[in-house]
Enzyme design. Structure first.
Site, PDB file in Angstrom:
ATOM      1  N   CYS A   1     -15.252   5.209  19.600  1.00 57.46           N
ATOM      2  CA  CYS A   1     -15.087   6.840  19.810  1.00 57.46           C
ATOM      3  C   CYS A   1     -15.634   7.159  21.195  1.00 57.46           C
ATOM      4  O   CYS A   1     -15.373   6.785  21.996  1.00 57.46           O
ATOM      5  CB  CYS A   1     -15.566   7.332  18.364  1.00 57.46           C
ATOM      6  N   HIS A   2     -16.664   8.349  20.755  1.00 54.73           N
ATOM      7  CA  HIS A   2     -17.009   8.950  22.006  1.00 54.73           C
ATOM      8  C   HIS A   2     -18.366   8.386  22.514  1.00 54.73           C
ATOM      9  O   HIS A   2     -18.998   8.719  23.486  1.00 54.73           O
ATOM     10  CB  HIS A   2     -17.399  10.440  21.605  1.00 54.73           C
TER      11      HIS A   2
END
Length: 179
Positions: free
Chosen positions: A112-113
């Site tokens: 993800c991030h």
């Protein structure tokens, strides 16, 4: 899992605001495979996970970034979460650990991030990877080729997009540790 990875150690690097499932899913899979999975953070004590935008559970920190040595670990996992990823990418000790892992050829698994720190440390140039879609421009601008797949392996870099991808992510992480 038929292969025991007993004796292996993996560092999960987080600060407050990490996406909880992106820590607990890989941690559980690693521990079931016999791996010692340790939570590393900027400060001792506890870190708080989030379920998207809502604070969730707290977890004990095993070691701080500045006290950890990459030689003690076989891989690094970088969970996402916007707040966590935005904070950790600026932490010089976390950056040093990630750079040292890359320099030593150790697997770096990111969801993800969590990929923001890799862009900030110039570790995505020439790599093919995935992430949460909002990081596409950041990763491309840092020199990566971004693709929309549940998991991508490029050398020692393992990347996934979101919590739904955790089973495929875990499988590739366990495979990398088994090699």
């Amino acid at each position: 899992m038929s292969t025991s990875l007993s004796g292996k150690r993996v560092a999960l690097l987080v600060t407050d605001g990490f996406e909880q499932a992106e820590l607990t899913g890989p941690k559980q899979a690693l521990e079931q495979a016999g791996v010692r999975a340790e939570i590393l953070s900027a400060k001792p004590g506890k870190v708080t996970g989030w379920n998207h935008t809502t604070p969730a559970d707290s977890f004990s920190v095993d070691k701080t970034f500045d006290a950890a040595k990459i030689e003690d670990y076989d891989a690094i996992v970088l969970p996402g979460g916007v707040v966590n990823a935005d904070t950790i990418r600026l932490d010089t000790h976390a950056q040093s650990l990630v750079r040292a892992a890359a320099g030593a050829g150790k697997p770096i698994a990111v969801i993800c991030h969590g990929a923001w720190i890799l862009a900030s440390t110039d570790l995505v140039r020439g790599k093919t990877m995935t992430s949460w879609p909002s990081l596409t421009d950041d990763l491309k601008n840092a020199g990566a080729t971004w693709v929309d797949r549940e998991v991508v392996v490029d050398g020692t870099l393992i990347s996934s997009r979101k919590p739904d991808d955790i089973p495929a992510f875990n499988q590739k992480l366990i495979e990398a540790l088994s090699a």
